[in-house]
Scaffold this active site. Structure first.
Site, PDB file in Angstrom:
ATOM      1  N   CYS A   2      19.211 125.357  77.346  1.00  0.00           N
ATOM      2  CA  CYS A   2      18.749 126.695  77.916  1.00  0.00           C
ATOM      3  C   CYS A   2      17.214 126.926  77.275  1.00  0.00           C
ATOM      4  O   CYS A   2      17.065 126.746  76.234  1.00  0.00           O
ATOM      5  CB  CYS A   2      19.623 127.687  77.705  1.00  0.00           C
ATOM      6  SG  CYS A   2      21.401 127.250  78.094  1.00  0.00           S
ATOM      7  N   ARG A  27      13.770 124.249  80.933  1.00  0.00           N
ATOM      8  CA  ARG A  27      14.928 123.845  80.549  1.00  0.00           C
ATOM      9  C   ARG A  27      16.181 124.361  81.068  1.00  0.00           C
ATOM     10  O   ARG A  27      17.239 123.986  80.440  1.00  0.00           O
ATOM     11  CB  ARG A  27      14.811 124.725  78.948  1.00  0.00           C
ATOM     12  CG  ARG A  27      13.469 124.594  78.257  1.00  0.00           C
ATOM     13  CD  ARG A  27      13.576 125.533  77.069  1.00  0.00           C
ATOM     14  NE  ARG A  27      14.580 124.798  76.177  1.00  0.00           N
ATOM     15  CZ  ARG A  27      14.511 124.130  75.078  1.00  0.00           C
ATOM     16  NH1 ARG A  27      13.359 123.471  75.182  1.00  0.00           N
ATOM     17  NH2 ARG A  27      15.568 123.729  74.257  1.00  0.00           N
ATOM     18  N   TRP A  73      20.955 126.440  81.560  1.00  0.00           N
ATOM     19  CA  TRP A  73      21.554 125.127  82.082  1.00  0.00           C
ATOM     20  C   TRP A  73      22.963 125.128  81.652  1.00  0.00           C
ATOM     21  O   TRP A  73      23.330 125.067  80.639  1.00  0.00           O
ATOM     22  CB  TRP A  73      20.618 124.041  81.692  1.00  0.00           C
ATOM     23  CG  TRP A  73      21.286 122.802  82.373  1.00  0.00           C
ATOM     24  CD1 TRP A  73      20.692 122.276  83.506  1.00  0.00           C
ATOM     25  CD2 TRP A  73      21.969 121.679  81.801  1.00  0.00           C
ATOM     26  NE1 TRP A  73      21.044 120.997  83.635  1.00  0.00           N
ATOM     27  CE2 TRP A  73      21.988 120.860  82.879  1.00  0.00           C
ATOM     28  CE3 TRP A  73      22.897 121.577  80.385  1.00  0.00           C
ATOM     29  CZ2 TRP A  73      22.901 119.471  82.785  1.00  0.00           C
ATOM     30  CZ3 TRP A  73      23.504 120.480  80.681  1.00  0.00           C
ATOM     31  CH2 TRP A  73      23.757 119.650  81.404  1.00  0.00           C
ATOM     32  N   ASN A  99      21.415 128.751  73.143  1.00  0.00           N
ATOM     33  CA  ASN A  99      21.101 127.431  73.736  1.00  0.00           C
ATOM     34  C   ASN A  99      21.925 126.260  72.811  1.00  0.00           C
ATOM     35  O   ASN A  99      21.933 126.430  71.668  1.00  0.00           O
ATOM     36  CB  ASN A  99      19.653 127.182  73.565  1.00  0.00           C
ATOM     37  CG  ASN A  99      19.313 125.862  73.792  1.00  0.00           C
ATOM     38  OD1 ASN A  99      19.902 125.184  74.570  1.00  0.00           O
ATOM     39  ND2 ASN A  99      18.304 125.321  73.285  1.00  0.00           N
ATOM     40  N   GLY A 100      22.688 125.813  73.441  1.00  0.00           N
ATOM     41  CA  GLY A 100      23.396 124.650  72.712  1.00  0.00           C
ATOM     42  C   GLY A 100      24.885 124.870  72.991  1.00  0.00           C
ATOM     43  O   GLY A 100      25.253 125.284  74.053  1.00  0.00           O
ATOM     44  N   GLU A 485      12.110 102.567  86.291  1.00  0.00           N
ATOM     45  CA  GLU A 485      11.494 104.042  85.956  1.00  0.00           C
ATOM     46  C   GLU A 485      11.090 104.492  87.405  1.00  0.00           C
ATOM     47  O   GLU A 485      11.433 105.774  87.867  1.00  0.00           O
ATOM     48  CB  GLU A 485      10.104 103.733  85.228  1.00  0.00           C
ATOM     49  CG  GLU A 485       9.616 105.019  85.175  1.00  0.00           C
ATOM     50  CD  GLU A 485      10.212 106.319  84.239  1.00  0.00           C
ATOM     51  OE1 GLU A 485      11.351 106.334  83.915  1.00  0.00           O
ATOM     52  OE2 GLU A 485       9.686 107.401  84.318  1.00  0.00           O
ATOM     53  N   LYS A 489      12.620 108.082  88.922  1.00  0.00           N
ATOM     54  CA  LYS A 489      11.653 109.072  89.523  1.00  0.00           C
ATOM     55  C   LYS A 489      12.154 109.532  90.797  1.00  0.00           C
ATOM     56  O   LYS A 489      12.442 110.683  91.179  1.00  0.00           O
ATOM     57  CB  LYS A 489      10.269 108.631  89.555  1.00  0.00           C
ATOM     58  CG  LYS A 489       9.396 108.563  88.404  1.00  0.00           C
ATOM     59  CD  LYS A 489       9.331 109.756  87.510  1.00  0.00           C
ATOM     60  CE  LYS A 489      10.497 110.154  86.647  1.00  0.00           C
ATOM     61  NZ  LYS A 489      10.600 109.672  85.260  1.00  0.00           N
ATOM     62  N   GLU A 492      15.939 111.223  90.933  1.00  0.00           N
ATOM     63  CA  GLU A 492      15.817 112.644  90.293  1.00  0.00           C
ATOM     64  C   GLU A 492      15.130 113.776  90.941  1.00  0.00           C
ATOM     65  O   GLU A 492      15.681 114.918  90.856  1.00  0.00           O
ATOM     66  CB  GLU A 492      15.406 112.669  88.748  1.00  0.00           C
ATOM     67  CG  GLU A 492      14.068 112.324  88.538  1.00  0.00           C
ATOM     68  CD  GLU A 492      13.809 112.444  86.867  1.00  0.00           C
ATOM     69  OE1 GLU A 492      14.435 113.268  86.418  1.00  0.00           O
ATOM     70  OE2 GLU A 492      12.892 111.778  86.709  1.00  0.00           O
ATOM     71  N   HIS A 508      21.886  87.778  92.999  1.00  0.00           N
ATOM     72  CA  HIS A 508      23.311  87.896  92.500  1.00  0.00           C
ATOM     73  C   HIS A 508      24.268  89.147  92.928  1.00  0.00           C
ATOM     74  O   HIS A 508      25.302  89.496  92.571  1.00  0.00           O
ATOM     75  CB  HIS A 508      23.251  87.835  90.869  1.00  0.00           C
ATOM     76  CG  HIS A 508      22.446  86.680  90.311  1.00  0.00           C
ATOM     77  ND1 HIS A 508      23.334  85.190  90.438  1.00  0.00           N
ATOM     78  CD2 HIS A 508      21.456  86.611  89.814  1.00  0.00           C
ATOM     79  CE1 HIS A 508      22.457  84.601  89.955  1.00  0.00           C
ATOM     80  NE2 HIS A 508      21.154  85.054  89.586  1.00  0.00           N
ATOM     81  N   LYS A 607      14.909 119.930  81.316  1.00  0.00           N
ATOM     82  CA  LYS A 607      13.789 119.454  80.584  1.00  0.00           C
ATOM     83  C   LYS A 607      14.372 118.441  79.548  1.00  0.00           C
ATOM     84  O   LYS A 607      13.882 117.266  79.411  1.00  0.00           O
ATOM     85  CB  LYS A 607      12.510 119.950  80.470  1.00  0.00           C
ATOM     86  CG  LYS A 607      11.410 119.105  80.004  1.00  0.00           C
ATOM     87  CD  LYS A 607      10.724 118.207  80.729  1.00  0.00           C
ATOM     88  CE  LYS A 607       9.696 117.287  80.419  1.00  0.00           C
ATOM     89  NZ  LYS A 607       9.415 116.057  81.170  1.00  0.00           N
TER      90      LYS A 607
HETATM   91  O1  M6R Z   1      12.984 114.251  75.870  1.00  0.00           O
HETATM   92  P1  M6R Z   1      13.205 112.966  76.042  1.00  0.00           P
HETATM   93  O2  M6R Z   1      12.304 112.034  76.216  1.00  0.00           O
HETATM   94  O3  M6R Z   1      14.264 112.520  75.006  1.00  0.00           O
HETATM   95  O4  M6R Z   1      14.183 112.956  77.403  1.00  0.00           O
HETATM   96  C1  M6R Z   1      15.132 112.035  77.776  1.00  0.00           C
HETATM   97  C2  M6R Z   1      15.547 112.162  78.985  1.00  0.00           C
HETATM   98  O5  M6R Z   1      16.443 113.157  79.292  1.00  0.00           O
HETATM   99  C3  M6R Z   1      14.155 112.149  80.071  1.00  0.00           C
HETATM  100  O6  M6R Z   1      13.485 111.134  79.860  1.00  0.00           O
HETATM  101  C4  M6R Z   1      14.796 112.438  81.681  1.00  0.00           C
HETATM  102  O7  M6R Z   1      15.636 111.050  81.965  1.00  0.00           O
HETATM  103  C5  M6R Z   1      13.698 112.544  82.469  1.00  0.00           C
HETATM  104  N1  M6R Z   1      14.129 113.568  83.541  1.00  0.00           N
HETATM  105  C6  M6R Z   1      13.130 111.459  83.394  1.00  0.00           C
HETATM  106  O8  M6R Z   1      12.237 111.756  84.262  1.00  0.00           O
END
Ligand code: M6R
Length: 612
Positions: A2, A27, A73, A99-100, A485, A489, A492, A508, A607
């Protein structure tokens, strides 16, 4: 997970809090709320984004020079208005933002209920503020002491800020495993999850450490104690962040801005680290561990999401260039599976935010097993760099779009520098190969600029495929992590199902998915396995799959076979991910925009993932 912000000083708190919440919205954006002290304690909160909160408060009394704000969040309890922060104590005199996660909230709540407390939400946070007030009244201690005692009873992670109707000249903040920074201005103070809410007011900041409590008084300033009642001298630092780094700068979305920043951010990751006519690599942060690195028997790279994908590129780099056996682990798995770690192992934790709970816990675990731990993080002063023995910042600048883009290329750049430096020391790479990779690396920013020129072409491809249900991404060698990757992208931010696979694994299983409706993004740049990838493309074509191929600038073979090609400049094979990932970022971006998705704040995500 958060965003939290607090203000006490001579200004109206509300505008400071709202602007801060907008900046912290990356966040979490399930609900938003503020509490303001002005003779009374007024709370406004609502499900949805900060803009909803602004509508909610229109025409209402938002005066007061002390206040707190939260963007959520959701973890405990649905993302509705009832569960939105701030939460209040039994008497409604105290308000808290958090936050936590308070892991032992259930037994605490049961006990408090027995003592007559009634709860208005399903959150763990509300339990904490009830507990604090209960201690204050029953043990007849002041609020600071009650907070201190309560924090000794909770298990879990917290960054909290508390205000009291009866003490309008004080804010109390505390942290454990969730970030918190205190900004010190002229007769005014700020507390926040990161420095973005305070950037235009002050450059003087203090980052709280775990188990520290900051007591901020309007007239007396900042005092810090630990939850064990030791007094701490605040360590004042100067903020390096600039305002333009956290603004959109004319782009429609932060993600697009961050994709376009990559020529500069990659350059910044190398700046001062690749020097002189002999291309000497100097990584200041890890210099004193040079011997340990050179003699490492094994590298273990840990991370999550995109950072884990960067780690996979690292595996190819370390094995190829430095000949060090390397394993890449999801931090979330590593931390719970009793891994075997030896003294000669180096653990590298990769994280953009430096706050990811699983990665942080994995670092702590590796420490207890005696490993030497390096961090590759972007956010300066965050928790992971503070928990590691040494490390290198990526210097990519603030990344605000939830989908990671420039952080990935910066992480790969730092890993490349590390592999090259170690390989040269170990003698596992010839000087001419070293020079050729180093020279190519210094050209990568201008080559990224070249790739970005394909933006309009990629947008056209996106228009053709935006309405499909599934995507496959295939790559071999250095391009395999890039395929993963690219799929991440797309998933998400567009919510289209996508899978990344090593190209040869297709036969396979995934090949069964291929028909005329399946777009397959094939990473087919000039590489050692070029012929093999050509065969994979033929296999897809034979099943009528639709091929979008990322190819090298002079490739004429694949152009004939693919429905669409996106060309990238030639480079050293080990540097390919720094270029081949860019079209995939743009493809995902355009598809998400065409579908009308919230690109910078995709659903269900945040994030930095500071919870398990
Ligand atoms: O802040 P971090 O790099 O540790 O975050 C890791 C993942 O949460 C982050 O890379 C997430 O997968 C992204 N949304 C990907 O775009």
């Amino acid at each position: 997970m958060c965003g939290i912000v607090g203000y006490i000083g001579h200004r109206e708190a509300y505008p400071v809090l709202i602007k801060g919440l907008h900046r912290l919205e990356y966040r979490g954006y399930d609900s938003a709320g503020v509490a303001l002290i002005n003779g009374d304690l007024r709370i406004y909160k609502i499900a949805g984004k900060v803009s909803e909160l602004e509508k909610e408060t229109e025409g209402k009394n938002t005066h007061g020079t002390c206040g707190i704000g939260h963007t959520r969040w959701a973890t405990h309890g649905e993302p509705n208005t009832r569960n939105a922060h701030p939460h209040v104590s039994e008497s409604k005199n105290l308000a808290i933002i958090h936050n936590g996660i308070i892991e032992n909230y259930a037994p605490l709540k049961t006990e408090l209920k027995k003592r007559g407390h009634a709860f208005l939400s399903d959150t763990d946070t509300e339990v904490l503020i009830h507990l604090i007030e209960d201690i204050q009244l029953n043990e007849k201690v002041d609020l600071v002491e009650a907070v201190r005692i309560a924090l000794n009873q909770v298990i879990g992670a917290y960054a909290i800020v508390i205000v009291s109707k009866d003490e309008p000249d004080m804010l109390i903040a505390a942290r454990k495993s969730s970030p918190m920074v205190v900004g010190i201005g002229e007769g005014e103070y700020f507390v926040a999850s990161d420095a973005s809410p305070l950037i235009e007011y002050t450059r003087n900041v203090v980052y709280l450490n775990d188990e520290e409590i900051a007591i901020v008084r309007r007239d007396k300033g900042l005092e810090i104690i630990t939850i064990h009642n030791e007094t701490i001298t605040p360590y004042l630092q100067e903020l390096q962040m600039q305002l333009d780094m956290i603004e959109k700068g004319g782009y429609d979305h932060y993600m697009l801005k961050e994709i376009y920043e990559q020529p500069n951010s990659i350059m910044d990751s190398m700046r001062g680290r690749l020097i002189g006519s002999r291309n000497t690599i100097v990584l200041g942060g890890i210099k004193e561990y040079e011997k340990k690195l050179t003699n490492a028997k094994r590298m273990i790279i840990i991370g999550c999401g995109t950072s884990w994908h960067a780690g996979l590129v690292g595996e190819y780099l370390f094995e190829d260039i430095a000949r060090i056996p390397t394993e890449v682990e999801y931090a979330s798995e590593f931390r719970y599976r009793n891994p075997v770690i030896n003294e000669d192992d180096i653990v590298i934790a990769i994280s953009q935010s430096g706050e990811t709970a699983d990665t942080l816990a994995a670092v702590e675990l590796a420490k207890t097993k005696g490993a030497t731990i390096f961090g590759i993080c972007n956010v300066v002063g965050s928790s992971i760099p503070r928990a590691t023995h040494a490390g290198s910042y990526t210097h990519a600048g603030p990344e605000i779009g939830v989908a990671s883009t420039k952080a990935f290329t910066a992480q790969v750049t730092v890993l490349t520098l590390m592999a090259l430096a170690i390989g040269r020391k170990r003698g596992t790479i010839t000087e001419s190969k070293y020079q050729s990779i180093a020279i190519e690396l210094s050209k990568i920013p201008e080559k990224v600029q070249e790739v970005l020129k394909s933006n309009a072409h990629i947008r056209q491809i996106a228009e053709e495929y935006a309405h499909v249900q599934n995507f496959l991404y295939l790559g071999r060698g250095y391009n395999f992590p890039v395929a993963l990757e690219g799929a991440l992208k797309l998933k998400e931010i567009s919510y289209i199902h996508a899978e990344g696979y090593p190209a040869a694994e297709m036969k396979h299983g995934p090949i069964a998915l291929i028909d005329e409706n399946m777009p397959v993004v094939v990473m087919a740049t000039n590489m050692s396995a070029h012929d093999k990838i050509v065969s994979n493309i033929q296999e897809i074509r034979a099943r009528k799959g639709r091929i979008i191929a990322i190819i090298s600038e002079n490739d004429e073979v694949i152009e004939e076979m693919a429905e669409h090609v996106i060309r990238i400049p030639d480079t050293e094979e080990s540097l390919t991910p720094l270029l081949s990932v860019i079209p995939l970022q743009l493809l995902a971006y355009h598809i998400a925009v065409i579908l009308g998705r919230n690109v910078d704040q995709p659903r269900n995500l945040a994030k930095s993932v500071t919870v398990e």
